[in-house]
Design a protein around this motif. Structure first.
Motif, PDB file in Angstrom:
ATOM      1  N   ALA A   1       0.838  -1.204   0.000  1.00  0.00           N
ATOM      2  CA  ALA A   1       0.000   0.000   0.000  1.00  0.00           C
ATOM      3  C   ALA A   1       0.871   1.251   0.000  1.00  0.00           C
ATOM      4  O   ALA A   1       1.856   1.337   0.727  1.00  0.00           O
ATOM      5  N   LEU A   2       0.513   2.218  -0.839  1.00  0.00           N
ATOM      6  CA  LEU A   2       1.229   3.493  -0.860  1.00  0.00           C
ATOM      7  C   LEU A   2       0.508   4.475   0.038  1.00  0.00           C
ATOM      8  O   LEU A   2      -0.708   4.449   0.155  1.00  0.00           O
ATOM      9  N   SER A   3       1.274   5.372   0.618  1.00  0.00           N
ATOM     10  CA  SER A   3       0.663   6.422   1.417  1.00  0.00           C
ATOM     11  C   SER A   3       0.637   7.690   0.565  1.00  0.00           C
ATOM     12  O   SER A   3       1.621   8.402   0.458  1.00  0.00           O
ATOM     13  N   LEU A   4      -0.511   7.925  -0.081  1.00  0.00           N
ATOM     14  CA  LEU A   4      -0.647   9.067  -0.987  1.00  0.00           C
ATOM     15  C   LEU A   4      -1.465  10.176  -0.332  1.00  0.00           C
ATOM     16  O   LEU A   4      -2.362   9.901   0.446  1.00  0.00           O
ATOM     17  N   THR A   5      -1.168  11.416  -0.693  1.00  0.00           N
ATOM     18  CA  THR A   5      -2.024  12.513  -0.257  1.00  0.00           C
ATOM     19  C   THR A   5      -3.298  12.460  -1.097  1.00  0.00           C
ATOM     20  O   THR A   5      -3.348  11.780  -2.125  1.00  0.00           O
ATOM     21  N   ALA A   6      -4.331  13.189  -0.666  1.00  0.00           N
ATOM     22  CA  ALA A   6      -5.597  13.193  -1.399  1.00  0.00           C
ATOM     23  C   ALA A   6      -5.375  13.682  -2.830  1.00  0.00           C
ATOM     24  O   ALA A   6      -5.941  13.140  -3.785  1.00  0.00           O
ATOM     25  N   THR A   7      -4.540  14.703  -2.990  1.00  0.00           N
ATOM     26  CA  THR A   7      -4.276  15.235  -4.334  1.00  0.00           C
ATOM     27  C   THR A   7      -3.541  14.208  -5.194  1.00  0.00           C
ATOM     28  O   THR A   7      -3.888  13.990  -6.356  1.00  0.00           O
ATOM     29  N   GLU A   8      -2.535  13.571  -4.630  1.00  0.00           N
ATOM     30  CA  GLU A   8      -1.795  12.559  -5.398  1.00  0.00           C
ATOM     31  C   GLU A   8      -2.727  11.423  -5.827  1.00  0.00           C
ATOM     32  O   GLU A   8      -2.653  10.938  -6.952  1.00  0.00           O
ATOM     33  N   PHE A   9      -3.626  11.048  -4.909  1.00  0.00           N
ATOM     34  CA  PHE A   9      -4.571   9.979  -5.240  1.00  0.00           C
ATOM     35  C   PHE A   9      -5.470  10.398  -6.402  1.00  0.00           C
ATOM     36  O   PHE A   9      -5.668   9.655  -7.358  1.00  0.00           O
ATOM     37  N   ARG A  10      -6.007  11.628  -6.312  1.00  0.00           N
ATOM     38  CA  ARG A  10      -6.908  12.094  -7.382  1.00  0.00           C
ATOM     39  C   ARG A  10      -6.183  12.219  -8.713  1.00  0.00           C
ATOM     40  O   ARG A  10      -6.729  11.885  -9.763  1.00  0.00           O
ATOM     41  N   LEU A  11      -4.936  12.687  -8.668  1.00  0.00           N
ATOM     42  CA  LEU A  11      -4.160  12.806  -9.911  1.00  0.00           C
ATOM     43  C   LEU A  11      -3.964  11.435 -10.550  1.00  0.00           C
ATOM     44  O   LEU A  11      -4.207  11.245 -11.739  1.00  0.00           O
ATOM     45  N   LEU A  12      -3.546  10.479  -9.727  1.00  0.00           N
ATOM     46  CA  LEU A  12      -3.287   9.142 -10.260  1.00  0.00           C
ATOM     47  C   LEU A  12      -4.572   8.507 -10.780  1.00  0.00           C
ATOM     48  O   LEU A  12      -4.601   7.915 -11.856  1.00  0.00           O
ATOM     49  N   HIS A  13      -5.650   8.677 -10.021  1.00  0.00           N
ATOM     50  CA  HIS A  13      -6.945   8.123 -10.424  1.00  0.00           C
ATOM     51  C   HIS A  13      -7.371   8.693 -11.779  1.00  0.00           C
ATOM     52  O   HIS A  13      -7.766   7.974 -12.693  1.00  0.00           O
ATOM     53  N   HIS A  14      -7.258  10.012 -11.907  1.00  0.00           N
ATOM     54  CA  HIS A  14      -7.654  10.687 -13.140  1.00  0.00           C
ATOM     55  C   HIS A  14      -6.800  10.209 -14.320  1.00  0.00           C
ATOM     56  O   HIS A  14      -7.323   9.853 -15.377  1.00  0.00           O
ATOM     57  N   LEU A  15      -5.494  10.199 -14.118  1.00  0.00           N
ATOM     58  CA  LEU A  15      -4.596   9.794 -15.207  1.00  0.00           C
ATOM     59  C   LEU A  15      -4.814   8.335 -15.597  1.00  0.00           C
ATOM     60  O   LEU A  15      -4.835   7.981 -16.770  1.00  0.00           O
ATOM     61  N   MET A  16      -5.014   7.472 -14.590  1.00  0.00           N
ATOM     62  CA  MET A  16      -5.201   6.042 -14.888  1.00  0.00           C
ATOM     63  C   MET A  16      -6.520   5.783 -15.593  1.00  0.00           C
ATOM     64  O   MET A  16      -6.612   4.925 -16.463  1.00  0.00           O
ATOM     65  N   ARG A  17      -7.541   6.549 -15.199  1.00  0.00           N
ATOM     66  CA  ARG A  17      -8.856   6.351 -15.818  1.00  0.00           C
ATOM     67  C   ARG A  17      -8.820   6.705 -17.293  1.00  0.00           C
ATOM     68  O   ARG A  17      -9.602   6.226 -18.087  1.00  0.00           O
ATOM     69  N   HIS A  18      -7.920   7.630 -17.627  1.00  0.00           N
ATOM     70  CA  HIS A  18      -7.803   8.062 -19.023  1.00  0.00           C
ATOM     71  C   HIS A  18      -6.418   7.720 -19.544  1.00  0.00           C
ATOM     72  O   HIS A  18      -5.760   8.558 -20.158  1.00  0.00           O
ATOM     73  N   ALA A  19      -5.972   6.506 -19.260  1.00  0.00           N
ATOM     74  CA  ALA A  19      -4.623   6.093 -19.671  1.00  0.00           C
ATOM     75  C   ALA A  19      -4.449   6.312 -21.167  1.00  0.00           C
ATOM     76  O   ALA A  19      -5.364   6.068 -21.957  1.00  0.00           O
ATOM     77  N   GLY A  20      -3.281   6.816 -21.533  1.00  0.00           N
ATOM     78  CA  GLY A  20      -2.978   7.041 -22.937  1.00  0.00           C
ATOM     79  C   GLY A  20      -3.291   8.448 -23.417  1.00  0.00           C
ATOM     80  O   GLY A  20      -2.855   8.855 -24.488  1.00  0.00           O
ATOM     81  N   ARG A  21      -4.049   9.189 -22.615  1.00  0.00           N
ATOM     82  CA  ARG A  21      -4.406  10.547 -23.021  1.00  0.00           C
ATOM     83  C   ARG A  21      -3.528  11.558 -22.287  1.00  0.00           C
ATOM     84  O   ARG A  21      -3.296  11.426 -21.085  1.00  0.00           O
ATOM     85  N   ALA A  22      -3.039  12.561 -23.017  1.00  0.00           N
ATOM     86  CA  ALA A  22      -2.207  13.597 -22.399  1.00  0.00           C
ATOM     87  C   ALA A  22      -3.089  14.696 -21.816  1.00  0.00           C
ATOM     88  O   ALA A  22      -4.099  15.073 -22.415  1.00  0.00           O
ATOM     89  N   PHE A  23      -2.723  15.166 -20.623  1.00  0.00           N
ATOM     90  CA  PHE A  23      -3.463  16.249 -19.977  1.00  0.00           C
ATOM     91  C   PHE A  23      -2.547  17.446 -19.763  1.00  0.00           C
ATOM     92  O   PHE A  23      -1.374  17.270 -19.410  1.00  0.00           O
ATOM     93  N   THR A  24      -3.095  18.641 -19.936  1.00  0.00           N
ATOM     94  CA  THR A  24      -2.334  19.846 -19.603  1.00  0.00           C
ATOM     95  C   THR A  24      -2.367  20.023 -18.089  1.00  0.00           C
ATOM     96  O   THR A  24      -3.209  19.432 -17.403  1.00  0.00           O
ATOM     97  N   ARG A  25      -1.467  20.843 -17.599  1.00  0.00           N
ATOM     98  CA  ARG A  25      -1.450  21.113 -16.157  1.00  0.00           C
ATOM     99  C   ARG A  25      -2.762  21.764 -15.723  1.00  0.00           C
ATOM    100  O   ARG A  25      -3.269  21.499 -14.639  1.00  0.00           O
ATOM    101  N   ASP A  26      -3.289  22.619 -16.610  1.00  0.00           N
ATOM    102  CA  ASP A  26      -4.579  23.262 -16.312  1.00  0.00           C
ATOM    103  C   ASP A  26      -5.675  22.222 -16.110  1.00  0.00           C
ATOM    104  O   ASP A  26      -6.489  22.336 -15.200  1.00  0.00           O
ATOM    105  N   GLU A  27      -5.675  21.234 -16.970  1.00  0.00           N
ATOM    106  CA  GLU A  27      -6.716  20.199 -16.874  1.00  0.00           C
ATOM    107  C   GLU A  27      -6.569  19.363 -15.610  1.00  0.00           C
ATOM    108  O   GLU A  27      -7.531  18.765 -15.144  1.00  0.00           O
ATOM    109  N   LEU A  28      -5.350  19.319 -15.088  1.00  0.00           N
ATOM    110  CA  LEU A  28      -5.116  18.507 -13.882  1.00  0.00           C
ATOM    111  C   LEU A  28      -5.349  19.295 -12.595  1.00  0.00           C
ATOM    112  O   LEU A  28      -5.408  18.717 -11.513  1.00  0.00           O
ATOM    113  N   LYS A  29      -5.483  20.615 -12.722  1.00  0.00           N
ATOM    114  CA  LYS A  29      -5.622  21.435 -11.512  1.00  0.00           C
ATOM    115  C   LYS A  29      -6.825  21.074 -10.631  1.00  0.00           C
ATOM    116  O   LYS A  29      -6.718  21.138  -9.409  1.00  0.00           O
ATOM    117  N   PRO A  30      -7.967  20.688 -11.226  1.00  0.00           N
ATOM    118  CA  PRO A  30      -9.089  20.315 -10.346  1.00  0.00           C
ATOM    119  C   PRO A  30      -8.738  19.189  -9.375  1.00  0.00           C
ATOM    120  O   PRO A  30      -9.354  19.065  -8.314  1.00  0.00           O
TER     121      PRO A  30
END
Ligand code: CA
Length: 239
Positions: free
Chosen positions: A165-194
């Motif tokens: 198990a990794l100890s992730l912050t809430a933001t790190e978890f959301r970032l990873l979740h978002h990126l994994m859900r859309h694997a293969g797609r590039a996101f701008t930093r702006d799109e990742l800010k939420p």
């Protein structure tokens, strides 16, 4: 001098939350005490209705249910959990008295994962509980995301890499979740800010870079799955 009381070492992270519904106060306290010492975070109640309410109100790592309870029995709580699409994966273990085997067959039909007959050993309870939680977090988990050795479970808010198990912050978890859900797609930093909301009013590009940097460190061998896309931002490489 009075000796200093030290906190007992935790073997599991406290985010493993267990609900215990048991109306025998002595047993309830004993089980709670033991599980907390083993590192679980435990919410214990003695009333069936309150147990049902709590069971449905949060995402638990596991639920321990006595069968005979005032208000609402354990079988009913289990049935209601299994009807809830968000909660039906939660491991349920029954704590039952001798002579209630008939009830247990019913409980297993309702989707209980395991049961223990009273009096049970606390060591065995812990072992069965851990096994049930591990099974629930296995890659077959319906809502989970997997890539290589990464397993992300949004219900349990948990990320495992090679089973750890990794100890992730809430933001790190959301970032990873978002990126994994859309694997293969590039996101701008702006799109990742939420993903970093809640940290402050303004999230800067470099805040995202810092979070991604920390996330990569925590991902260890799987870090290369988050690639930097020059001039754009970041992309997760799926399998
Ligand atoms: Ca009882």
């Amino acid at each position: 001098m009075t000796p200093v009381t030290r906190p007992v070492a935790k073997t599991d992270s406290p985010h493993v939350k267990v609900l215990l519904v048991e109306d025998e106060a002595d047993l309830r306290d004993l089980v709670r005490f033991h599980l907390e010492r083993e590192g679980f975070s435990v919410e214990a109640v003695g009333d069936g209705e309150r147990g049902l309410e709590l069971a449905l109100s949060r995402s638990w790592s596991a639920v321990l249910l006595d069968v005979m309870l005032p208000g609402c029995d354990g079988l009913e709580i289990c049935r209601r959990l299994r009807l809830d699409t968000r909660l039906k994966q939660v491991p349920v273990l029954f704590l039952t008295s001798r002579g209630q085997e008939k009830d247990i067959v019913g409980g297993l039909n309702l989707g209980a994962d395991d049961y223990l007959v009273k009096p049970f050993s606390l060591k065995e309870l812990t072992a069965r509980l851990r096994a049930a939680i591990r099974r629930a977090g296995a890659p077959t988990h319906a809502s989970g995301l997997n890539a290589g050795t990464i397993q992300l479970d949004p219900l349990r808010h948990e990320v495992l890499v090679a089973g750890e198990a990794l100890s992730l912050t809430a933001t790190e978890f959301r970032l990873l979740h978002h990126l994994m859900r859309h694997a293969g797609r590039a996101f701008t930093r702006d799109e990742l800010k939420p993903c970093a909301i809640g940290e402050g009013v303004v999230v800067l590009d470099r805040n995202i870079d810092v979070h991604i940097g920390n996330l990569r460190k925590k991902l260890g061998d799987e870090a290369p799955r988050i690639s930097t896309v020059r001039g754009v931002g970041y992309r997760f490489e799926g399998d």
